[in-house]
Structure formats: C-alpha cells, structure tokens
Write a protein that holds these residues in place. Structure first.
Motif, PDB file in Angstrom:
ATOM      1  N   UNK A 162       0.714  -1.163  -0.048  1.00  0.00           N
ATOM      2  CA  UNK A 162      -0.145   0.025   0.061  1.00  0.00           C
ATOM      3  C   UNK A 162       0.758   1.209   0.169  1.00  0.00           C
ATOM      4  N   UNK A 163       2.244   1.096  -0.046  1.00  0.00           N
ATOM      5  CA  UNK A 163       3.132   2.242   0.040  1.00  0.00           C
ATOM      6  C   UNK A 163       2.870   3.035   1.262  1.00  0.00           C
ATOM      7  N   UNK A 164       2.556   2.336   2.244  1.00  0.00           N
ATOM      8  CA  UNK A 164       2.530   3.181   3.586  1.00  0.00           C
ATOM      9  C   UNK A 164       3.865   3.118   4.110  1.00  0.00           C
ATOM     10  N   UNK A 165       4.478   4.085   4.657  1.00  0.00           N
ATOM     11  CA  UNK A 165       5.945   3.888   4.996  1.00  0.00           C
ATOM     12  C   UNK A 165       5.887   4.417   6.580  1.00  0.00           C
ATOM     13  N   UNK A 166       6.941   4.288   7.272  1.00  0.00           N
ATOM     14  CA  UNK A 166       6.924   4.725   8.625  1.00  0.00           C
ATOM     15  C   UNK A 166       7.339   3.638   9.658  1.00  0.00           C
ATOM     16  N   UNK A 167       7.924   4.170  11.041  1.00  0.00           N
ATOM     17  CA  UNK A 167       8.147   3.235  11.867  1.00  0.00           C
ATOM     18  C   UNK A 167       7.321   2.067  12.260  1.00  0.00           C
ATOM     19  N   UNK A 168       7.736   0.808  12.270  1.00  0.00           N
ATOM     20  CA  UNK A 168       6.749  -0.451  12.419  1.00  0.00           C
ATOM     21  C   UNK A 168       6.050  -0.626  11.316  1.00  0.00           C
ATOM     22  N   UNK A 169       6.016   0.021  10.032  1.00  0.00           N
ATOM     23  CA  UNK A 169       5.378  -0.514   8.937  1.00  0.00           C
ATOM     24  C   UNK A 169       5.429  -2.226   8.327  1.00  0.00           C
ATOM     25  N   UNK A 170       6.738  -2.450   8.355  1.00  0.00           N
ATOM     26  CA  UNK A 170       6.934  -3.672   7.826  1.00  0.00           C
ATOM     27  C   UNK A 170       6.432  -4.829   8.587  1.00  0.00           C
ATOM     28  N   UNK A 171       5.925  -5.576   7.652  1.00  0.00           N
ATOM     29  CA  UNK A 171       5.232  -6.784   8.051  1.00  0.00           C
ATOM     30  C   UNK A 171       3.724  -6.507   8.759  1.00  0.00           C
ATOM     31  N   UNK A 172       3.389  -5.414   8.820  1.00  0.00           N
ATOM     32  CA  UNK A 172       1.996  -4.862   9.142  1.00  0.00           C
ATOM     33  C   UNK A 172       0.940  -5.326   8.351  1.00  0.00           C
ATOM     34  N   UNK A 173      -0.115  -6.005   8.459  1.00  0.00           N
ATOM     35  CA  UNK A 173      -1.103  -6.187   7.315  1.00  0.00           C
ATOM     36  C   UNK A 173      -2.533  -5.332   7.603  1.00  0.00           C
ATOM     37  N   UNK A 174      -3.004  -4.770   6.704  1.00  0.00           N
ATOM     38  CA  UNK A 174      -4.085  -3.922   6.797  1.00  0.00           C
ATOM     39  C   UNK A 174      -5.363  -4.744   6.188  1.00  0.00           C
ATOM     40  N   UNK A 175      -6.605  -4.486   6.774  1.00  0.00           N
ATOM     41  CA  UNK A 175      -7.657  -5.044   6.199  1.00  0.00           C
ATOM     42  C   UNK A 175      -8.420  -3.774   5.597  1.00  0.00           C
ATOM     43  N   UNK A 176      -8.829  -4.269   4.439  1.00  0.00           N
ATOM     44  CA  UNK A 176      -9.582  -3.483   3.611  1.00  0.00           C
ATOM     45  C   UNK A 176     -10.933  -4.177   2.929  1.00  0.00           C
ATOM     46  N   UNK A 177     -12.025  -3.180   3.222  1.00  0.00           N
ATOM     47  CA  UNK A 177     -13.523  -3.633   2.849  1.00  0.00           C
ATOM     48  C   UNK A 177     -13.761  -2.618   1.764  1.00  0.00           C
ATOM     49  N   UNK A 178     -14.642  -3.333   0.599  1.00  0.00           N
ATOM     50  CA  UNK A 178     -14.908  -2.270  -0.344  1.00  0.00           C
ATOM     51  C   UNK A 178     -16.520  -3.105  -0.831  1.00  0.00           C
ATOM     52  N   UNK A 179     -17.364  -1.907  -1.046  1.00  0.00           N
ATOM     53  CA  UNK A 179     -18.544  -2.441  -1.524  1.00  0.00           C
ATOM     54  C   UNK A 179     -19.055  -1.511  -2.510  1.00  0.00           C
ATOM     55  N   UNK A 180     -19.282  -2.219  -3.612  1.00  0.00           N
ATOM     56  CA  UNK A 180     -19.556  -1.389  -5.241  1.00  0.00           C
ATOM     57  C   UNK A 180     -20.919  -1.698  -5.606  1.00  0.00           C
ATOM     58  N   UNK A 181     -21.602  -0.695  -5.871  1.00  0.00           N
ATOM     59  CA  UNK A 181     -23.218  -0.846  -6.489  1.00  0.00           C
ATOM     60  C   UNK A 181     -23.142  -0.065  -7.885  1.00  0.00           C
ATOM     61  N   UNK A 201     -20.636   3.310  -7.840  1.00  0.00           N
ATOM     62  CA  UNK A 201     -20.137   4.006  -6.780  1.00  0.00           C
ATOM     63  C   UNK A 201     -19.440   3.029  -5.804  1.00  0.00           C
ATOM     64  N   UNK A 202     -18.377   3.269  -5.138  1.00  0.00           N
ATOM     65  CA  UNK A 202     -17.666   2.299  -4.178  1.00  0.00           C
ATOM     66  C   UNK A 202     -17.400   2.993  -2.781  1.00  0.00           C
ATOM     67  N   UNK A 203     -17.752   2.309  -1.766  1.00  0.00           N
ATOM     68  CA  UNK A 203     -17.600   2.834  -0.499  1.00  0.00           C
ATOM     69  C   UNK A 203     -16.284   1.888  -0.009  1.00  0.00           C
ATOM     70  N   UNK A 204     -15.130   2.445   0.406  1.00  0.00           N
ATOM     71  CA  UNK A 204     -13.964   1.778   0.869  1.00  0.00           C
ATOM     72  C   UNK A 204     -14.064   1.872   2.386  1.00  0.00           C
TER      73      UNK A 204
END
Length: 206
Positions: A162-181, A201-204
């Motif tokens: 996700x190109x999220x940088x910063x201290x402690x970012x390595x190895x962190x898994x993020x949950x993402x939910x998306x609903x499209x109509x 339209x999509x809600x993330x």
C-alpha cells in the motif's frame, strides 16, 4: 477473471492477485481430464510476470505449477478448488508464493434476462509467516440490456504494498473492505460488441 457476474463492472477486484492467476506469462502447458461432473487439471508455467518491454517474447521458464479440481453438478452451478506454486511472481521480490483459491458460480435465465453470482476466497502464502486472505461476493442481473450489479470484497494487504511507510510499517497487514453498486445500460450491439453507458459508486472501509 472473465465472468458473467462482473460483466458490467470495469474494475478488477482488489483481491485479484489472491483469486486468479498471475499476469500474462510466456509458456503455459496444461493437461486435464473430465469424468461426468468432475474435471481435474494440472499446469506448468512461468511464474514471473513479464518485463516492461512488452514487444518481445520472454524465455519460457516453466518454473511454476498448479492444479485445479472443478465440479459442475448442474448447468447452473460450478465450483472449483485450485492451488498454484508460483516462482517469484512479483518484480522487486524474491518470494515464492503458494496461492490457494476456492469459488462457486451460479447462473440462470435466458439470453434476454439472466442472473449470475459468484463467491470466492483466496489465500497467498509467501513464507516466513507472511500470509494474506481475500474474499469476494458479487452478482449481476441483465434485464433486456439493463444490468444492475453489486460487489462486496475484503482483502488483506501489507503496508509495503500500500506504499505506507513509517516506523513499524514492515510486516503490518491491513484489512480493506469495499462495496460497489452500479448499473449499466446497453445502447446498441455492433458486430457482436455491446456499447453501454453506466455509473457506479464504491465505499471503502479501512
């Protein structure tokens, strides 16, 4: 990748690298056998995605392999389970990936009015405890060229991807939910090609 339940949605699922094959590759060999409602397949292929020079042929390596078992109990339902052992699929990474998927598709209706739906799950295991999951559910209905559709998905992505940088970012898994109509309207069919207009339209949720 190409399915009736997503026929009007122009966007690939967020978890398509968890649910389908690799990018276009040079060199694929497949053998299969079908017995009644069941089909078994095995493939060897090049796991690495092609380089950025898309006007030449890359050397087939046949360094990856996969299997799939599918079941079609009726003309309206099909299901499959598959697993691929993919050699270093992503540029910039030396990690091999074991990709496991399972899905079930439904379809019913006529040429002028039909309904299709799919549920699917995928899992990528890159070793060293790096595992990610994805789940997808979607449906579409075609009523004489008017196609309303719905997609809901949940996917796990690393902060590096996700190109999220910063201290402690390595190895962190993020949950993402998306609903499209969305909805699409077929305007014309020219030489077997549908010309349509639509909106979605999509809600993330993070």
């Amino acid at each position: 990748m190409h399915r009736a339940s997503s026929i009007a949605n122009p966007d690939a699922p967020l978890g398509h690298h968890w649910l389908d094959a690799t990018h276009i590759v040079f060199g694929v060999g497949t053998l299969g056998v079908r017995v009644g409602q069941f089909k078994a397949e095995g493939s060897i292929f090049t796991g690495r995605e092609p380089d950025e020079n898309r006007y030449d042929f890359d050397k087939p390596l046949f360094d990856s392999y996969s299997w799939r078992v599918s079941w079609a109990p009726s003309r309206n339902i099909t299901a499959q389970v598959s697993q691929g052992y993919i050699n270093q699929p992503e540029f910039g990474s030396t990690a091999d990936v074991i990709r496991t998927t399972a899905s079930m598709q439904f379809a019913a209706g006529t040429t002028d009015a039909w309904w299709s739906g799919m549920i699917a799950g995928g899992h990528n295991n890159a070793g060293h405890g790096h595992e990610e999951f994805a789940v997808l559910a979607e449906t579409a209905v075609d009523i004489n060229g008017t196609v309303p559709y719905l997609r809901a998905e949940w996917v796990q992505k690393s902060r590096e991807e996700l190109a999220i940088e910063g201290e402690g970012a390595h190895g962190i898994i993020e949950d993402i939910t998306a609903v499209t109509l969305g909805i699409s309207q077929r305007l014309a069919t020219i030489a077997l090609m549908d010309v349509s207009i639509g909106a979605q339209a999509t809600a993330n949720f993070f």
